[in-house]
Design a protein around this motif. Structure first.
Motif, PDB file in Angstrom:
ATOM      1  N   THR A   3      -1.369  11.890 -13.769  1.00 32.97           N
ATOM      2  CA  THR A   3      -1.631  13.245 -14.233  1.00 32.97           C
ATOM      3  C   THR A   3      -2.470  13.927 -13.160  1.00 32.97           C
ATOM      4  OG1 THR A   3      -1.466  12.895 -16.624  1.00 32.97           O
ATOM      5  CG2 THR A   3      -2.989  14.593 -15.893  1.00 32.97           C
ATOM      6  N   VAL A   4      -2.200  15.191 -12.893  1.00 32.49           N
ATOM      7  CA  VAL A   4      -2.969  15.946 -11.894  1.00 32.49           C
ATOM      8  C   VAL A   4      -3.742  17.053 -12.597  1.00 32.49           C
ATOM      9  CG1 VAL A   4      -2.905  17.273  -9.760  1.00 32.49           C
ATOM     10  CG2 VAL A   4      -1.181  15.495 -10.163  1.00 32.49           C
ATOM     11  N   ILE A   5      -5.065  17.062 -12.404  1.00 28.94           N
ATOM     12  CA  ILE A   5      -5.935  18.131 -12.892  1.00 28.94           C
ATOM     13  C   ILE A   5      -6.473  18.878 -11.673  1.00 28.94           C
ATOM     14  CG2 ILE A   5      -7.951  18.713 -14.280  1.00 28.94           C
ATOM     15  CD1 ILE A   5      -5.802  17.285 -15.873  1.00 28.94           C
ATOM     16  N   HIS A   6      -6.366  20.184 -11.669  1.00 29.34           N
ATOM     17  CA  HIS A   6      -6.802  20.938 -10.497  1.00 29.34           C
ATOM     18  C   HIS A   6      -7.816  22.020 -10.863  1.00 29.34           C
ATOM     19  CE1 HIS A   6      -4.327  24.429 -11.609  1.00 29.34           C
ATOM     20  NE2 HIS A   6      -3.334  23.580 -11.859  1.00 29.34           N
ATOM     21  N   SER A   7      -8.568  22.448  -9.884  1.00 30.36           N
ATOM     22  CA  SER A   7      -9.533  23.527 -10.041  1.00 30.36           C
ATOM     23  C   SER A   7      -8.834  24.794 -10.519  1.00 30.36           C
ATOM     24  CB  SER A   7     -10.236  23.797  -8.701  1.00 30.36           C
ATOM     25  OG  SER A   7     -10.988  24.986  -8.741  1.00 30.36           O
ATOM     26  N   ALA A   8      -9.559  25.565 -11.328  1.00 34.48           N
ATOM     27  CA  ALA A   8      -9.002  26.840 -11.801  1.00 34.48           C
ATOM     28  C   ALA A   8      -9.429  28.005 -10.918  1.00 34.48           C
ATOM     29  CB  ALA A   8      -9.453  27.091 -13.237  1.00 34.48           C
ATOM     30  N   SER A   9     -10.300  27.760  -9.948  1.00 30.35           N
ATOM     31  CA  SER A   9     -10.840  28.856  -9.151  1.00 30.35           C
ATOM     32  C   SER A   9     -10.578  28.726  -7.651  1.00 30.35           C
ATOM     33  CB  SER A   9     -12.358  28.975  -9.377  1.00 30.35           C
ATOM     34  OG  SER A   9     -13.008  27.772  -9.015  1.00 30.35           O
ATOM     35  N   ARG A  10     -10.298  27.518  -7.170  1.00 27.69           N
ATOM     36  CA  ARG A  10     -10.090  27.310  -5.737  1.00 27.69           C
ATOM     37  C   ARG A  10      -8.595  27.254  -5.402  1.00 27.69           C
ATOM     38  NH1 ARG A  10     -14.926  25.967  -3.416  1.00 27.69           N
ATOM     39  NH2 ARG A  10     -16.541  25.189  -4.830  1.00 27.69           N
ATOM     40  N   VAL A  43      -8.196  22.569 -14.868  1.00 29.08           N
ATOM     41  CA  VAL A  43      -9.309  21.895 -15.530  1.00 29.08           C
ATOM     42  C   VAL A  43      -9.767  22.638 -16.785  1.00 29.08           C
ATOM     43  CG1 VAL A  43     -11.113  23.058 -14.180  1.00 29.08           C
ATOM     44  CG2 VAL A  43     -11.513  20.743 -15.095  1.00 29.08           C
ATOM     45  N   ASN A  44      -9.508  23.947 -16.843  1.00 24.12           N
ATOM     46  CA  ASN A  44      -9.917  24.733 -18.007  1.00 24.12           C
ATOM     47  C   ASN A  44      -8.815  24.869 -19.054  1.00 24.12           C
ATOM     48  OD1 ASN A  44      -8.241  26.421 -16.572  1.00 24.12           O
ATOM     49  ND2 ASN A  44      -9.623  28.191 -16.562  1.00 24.12           N
ATOM     50  N   GLU A  45      -7.781  24.043 -18.980  1.00 23.80           N
ATOM     51  CA  GLU A  45      -6.713  24.046 -19.973  1.00 23.80           C
ATOM     52  C   GLU A  45      -7.308  23.853 -21.368  1.00 23.80           C
ATOM     53  OE1 GLU A  45      -2.698  23.896 -21.483  1.00 23.80           O
ATOM     54  OE2 GLU A  45      -3.450  24.451 -19.495  1.00 23.80           O
ATOM     55  N   LYS A  46      -6.906  24.698 -22.315  1.00 25.77           N
ATOM     56  CA  LYS A  46      -7.427  24.608 -23.674  1.00 25.77           C
ATOM     57  C   LYS A  46      -7.019  23.284 -24.311  1.00 25.77           C
ATOM     58  CE  LYS A  46      -7.526  27.073 -28.092  1.00 25.77           C
ATOM     59  NZ  LYS A  46      -7.012  28.247 -28.862  1.00 25.77           N
ATOM     60  N   ASP A  47      -7.992  22.624 -24.954  1.00 27.29           N
ATOM     61  CA  ASP A  47      -7.740  21.346 -25.641  1.00 27.29           C
ATOM     62  C   ASP A  47      -7.070  20.333 -24.725  1.00 27.29           C
ATOM     63  OD1 ASP A  47      -8.806  22.335 -28.066  1.00 27.29           O
ATOM     64  OD2 ASP A  47      -6.870  23.195 -28.612  1.00 27.29           O
ATOM     65  N   ILE A  48      -7.562  20.229 -23.521  1.00 28.81           N
ATOM     66  CA  ILE A  48      -6.940  19.345 -22.531  1.00 28.81           C
ATOM     67  C   ILE A  48      -6.968  17.893 -22.986  1.00 28.81           C
ATOM     68  CG2 ILE A  48      -9.046  18.953 -21.163  1.00 28.81           C
ATOM     69  CD1 ILE A  48      -7.248  19.189 -18.650  1.00 28.81           C
ATOM     70  N   ASP A  49      -7.979  17.541 -23.774  1.00 24.17           N
ATOM     71  CA  ASP A  49      -8.068  16.168 -24.273  1.00 24.17           C
ATOM     72  C   ASP A  49      -6.977  15.845 -25.290  1.00 24.17           C
ATOM     73  OD1 ASP A  49      -9.380  18.048 -25.936  1.00 24.17           O
ATOM     74  OD2 ASP A  49     -10.380  16.430 -27.012  1.00 24.17           O
ATOM     75  N   LYS A  50      -6.387  16.887 -25.887  1.00 25.12           N
ATOM     76  CA  LYS A  50      -5.274  16.681 -26.820  1.00 25.12           C
ATOM     77  C   LYS A  50      -3.919  16.773 -26.104  1.00 25.12           C
ATOM     78  CE  LYS A  50      -7.776  18.459 -30.856  1.00 25.12           C
ATOM     79  NZ  LYS A  50      -9.058  18.706 -30.184  1.00 25.12           N
ATOM     80  N   VAL A  51      -3.867  17.578 -25.049  1.00 24.25           N
ATOM     81  CA  VAL A  51      -2.624  17.719 -24.285  1.00 24.25           C
ATOM     82  C   VAL A  51      -2.279  16.403 -23.588  1.00 24.25           C
ATOM     83  CG1 VAL A  51      -1.503  18.927 -22.372  1.00 24.25           C
ATOM     84  CG2 VAL A  51      -2.976  20.190 -23.945  1.00 24.25           C
ATOM     85  N   ILE A  52      -3.314  15.728 -23.067  1.00 23.97           N
ATOM     86  CA  ILE A  52      -3.112  14.458 -22.373  1.00 23.97           C
ATOM     87  C   ILE A  52      -3.361  13.318 -23.344  1.00 23.97           C
ATOM     88  CG2 ILE A  52      -3.946  12.996 -20.495  1.00 23.97           C
ATOM     89  CD1 ILE A  52      -4.800  15.578 -19.062  1.00 23.97           C
ATOM     90  N   GLY A  53      -2.408  12.433 -23.476  1.00 22.36           N
ATOM     91  CA  GLY A  53      -2.533  11.314 -24.394  1.00 22.36           C
ATOM     92  C   GLY A  53      -3.388  10.198 -23.831  1.00 22.36           C
ATOM     93  N   LYS A  54      -4.014   9.432 -24.716  1.00 23.69           N
ATOM     94  CA  LYS A  54      -4.835   8.294 -24.311  1.00 23.69           C
ATOM     95  C   LYS A  54      -3.968   7.267 -23.602  1.00 23.69           C
ATOM     96  CE  LYS A  54      -8.433   5.258 -26.143  1.00 23.69           C
ATOM     97  NZ  LYS A  54      -9.205   4.866 -27.347  1.00 23.69           N
ATOM     98  N   LYS A  55      -4.425   6.822 -22.433  1.00 18.76           N
ATOM     99  CA  LYS A  55      -3.705   5.850 -21.601  1.00 18.76           C
ATOM    100  C   LYS A  55      -2.297   6.324 -21.237  1.00 18.76           C
ATOM    101  CE  LYS A  55      -6.171   1.800 -23.406  1.00 18.76           C
ATOM    102  NZ  LYS A  55      -6.040   0.451 -24.026  1.00 18.76           N
ATOM    103  N   GLU A  56      -2.083   7.654 -21.243  1.00 17.30           N
ATOM    104  CA  GLU A  56      -0.745   8.196 -20.983  1.00 17.30           C
ATOM    105  C   GLU A  56      -0.306   7.987 -19.536  1.00 17.30           C
ATOM    106  OE1 GLU A  56       0.973  12.196 -22.618  1.00 17.30           O
ATOM    107  OE2 GLU A  56       0.005  12.643 -20.693  1.00 17.30           O
ATOM    108  N   SER A  57      -1.276   8.030 -18.626  1.00 12.60           N
ATOM    109  CA  SER A  57      -0.989   7.859 -17.200  1.00 12.60           C
ATOM    110  C   SER A  57      -1.766   6.668 -16.668  1.00 12.60           C
ATOM    111  CB  SER A  57      -1.369   9.120 -16.422  1.00 12.60           C
ATOM    112  OG  SER A  57      -0.715  10.261 -16.934  1.00 12.60           O
ATOM    113  N   ASP A  58      -1.356   6.183 -15.505  1.00 12.97           N
ATOM    114  CA  ASP A  58      -2.098   5.109 -14.841  1.00 12.97           C
ATOM    115  C   ASP A  58      -3.277   5.645 -14.040  1.00 12.97           C
ATOM    116  OD1 ASP A  58      -0.331   3.154 -15.798  1.00 12.97           O
ATOM    117  OD2 ASP A  58       1.021   3.436 -14.089  1.00 12.97           O
ATOM    118  N   LEU A  59      -3.218   6.941 -13.683  1.00 10.68           N
ATOM    119  CA  LEU A  59      -4.242   7.528 -12.823  1.00 10.68           C
ATOM    120  C   LEU A  59      -4.284   9.033 -13.032  1.00 10.68           C
ATOM    121  CD1 LEU A  59      -6.247   7.353 -10.367  1.00 10.68           C
ATOM    122  CD2 LEU A  59      -4.240   7.617  -8.881  1.00 10.68           C
TER     123      LEU A  59
END
Length: 282
Positions: free
Chosen positions: A8-15, A41-57
């Protein structure tokens, strides 16, 4: 080490993250690594969008702020993280844009180092608890205005203070604001609380390092309003009689580093720690 088959890739919202993102996607495709999500990184409810152990990295593109926010948001997901720096200092981000194409394929193939780091749990009175990755700062909110407060380990008094406030840091946070205040650098996997009074009236208020097995408690004694700031983001007002409880968070987080990563080299090159004023090699 385990090979990486999905990211999964999380990126800056400002840079400007586009170049780094394109290189990450290109490296993943060349190694047949599945890209599960690409999110700001500022995605709403990002902890719900990404599943637990969904990715390896989780690849985090940004600076230390993006990295800290991502760790705090996803700490319960049990997915290791690797930072790619497009910010300034980038102490928590190991790669730069120029090294992505060379290093990421090695990481995907299992050629990396991994370490687990502790985090903080912060609660003010009966409010909802917060997660701290670096530190919690308790301060007056006004320049040169002192607070009267006491610090306890569980119910045992450690010290009474009259000062501008106090920093309580994790080992990871010891290279951040805590270090700027004159505190020591602590190896980031250590299970400790690092306590640093700020501009104390006492000349003997030195830093104190304690194991994090027992809770810390800060009690505000005088009638002025004060504030706490967690990792430079969460800011809350506290009042006379308020209690700030700091404990070890039940969840730790894992960071992946490229093979050959050297924490002390990062201290020397990024913090100028231990660098002599003259060249001692001559």
């Amino acid at each position: 080490m385990k090979t990486i088959k999905s990211i999964t890739v999380i990126h800056s919202a400002s840079r400007n993250y586009k170049e780094a993102l394109d290189l990450c996607i290109g490296s993943a495709k060349s190694e047949d690594v599945v890209i599960k999500n690409v999110l700001p990184v500022n995605e709403k409810d990002i902890d719900k969008v990404i599943g637990k152990k969904e990715s390896d990295l989780i690849l985090v593109i940004g600076g230390d702020g993006t990295m800290i926010r991502t760790i705090a948001n996803l700490i319960d997901h049990e997915i290791p993280l690797l930072g790619i720096n497009i910010g300034r200092l980038g102490f928590l981000t190991d790669l730069n844009v120029d090294s992505i194409s060379k290093v990421l394929p090695e990481v995907f193939s299992g050629n990396y180092q991994s370490e687990d780091r502790p985090s903080l749990n912060i609660q003010v009175d009966d409010s909802e608890s917060l997660i701290g990755i670096n530190e919690v700062v308790f301060h007056s909110g006004t320049v040169a205005k002192m607070l009267n407060f006491s610090i306890y380990q569980e119910d045992i008094l450690i010290s009474k203070h009259k000062s501008d406030g106090v920093i309580v840091s994790s080992a990871t946070g010891s290279s951040g604001y805590f270090f700027s205040g004159g505190g020591p650098i602590i190896y980031p996997t250590e299970e400790v609380f690092a306590i640093l009074p700020m501009f104390s009236q006492s000349s003997s208020s030195n830093p104190l390092i304690l194991p994090n097995k027992k809770k810390l408690k800060i009690k505000l004694k005088n009638s002025v309003k004060a504030s706490i700031v967690v990792d430079g983001r969460e800011d809350f007002e506290v009042y006379q009689g308020s209690e700030i409880i700091i404990s070890k968070n039940e969840s730790s987080y894992s960071l992946i580093h490229p093979h050959g990563y050297d924490y002390f080299e990062a201290c020397r090159t990024k913090l100028s720690w231990g660098q002599p004023l003259i060249n001692l090699d001559d």
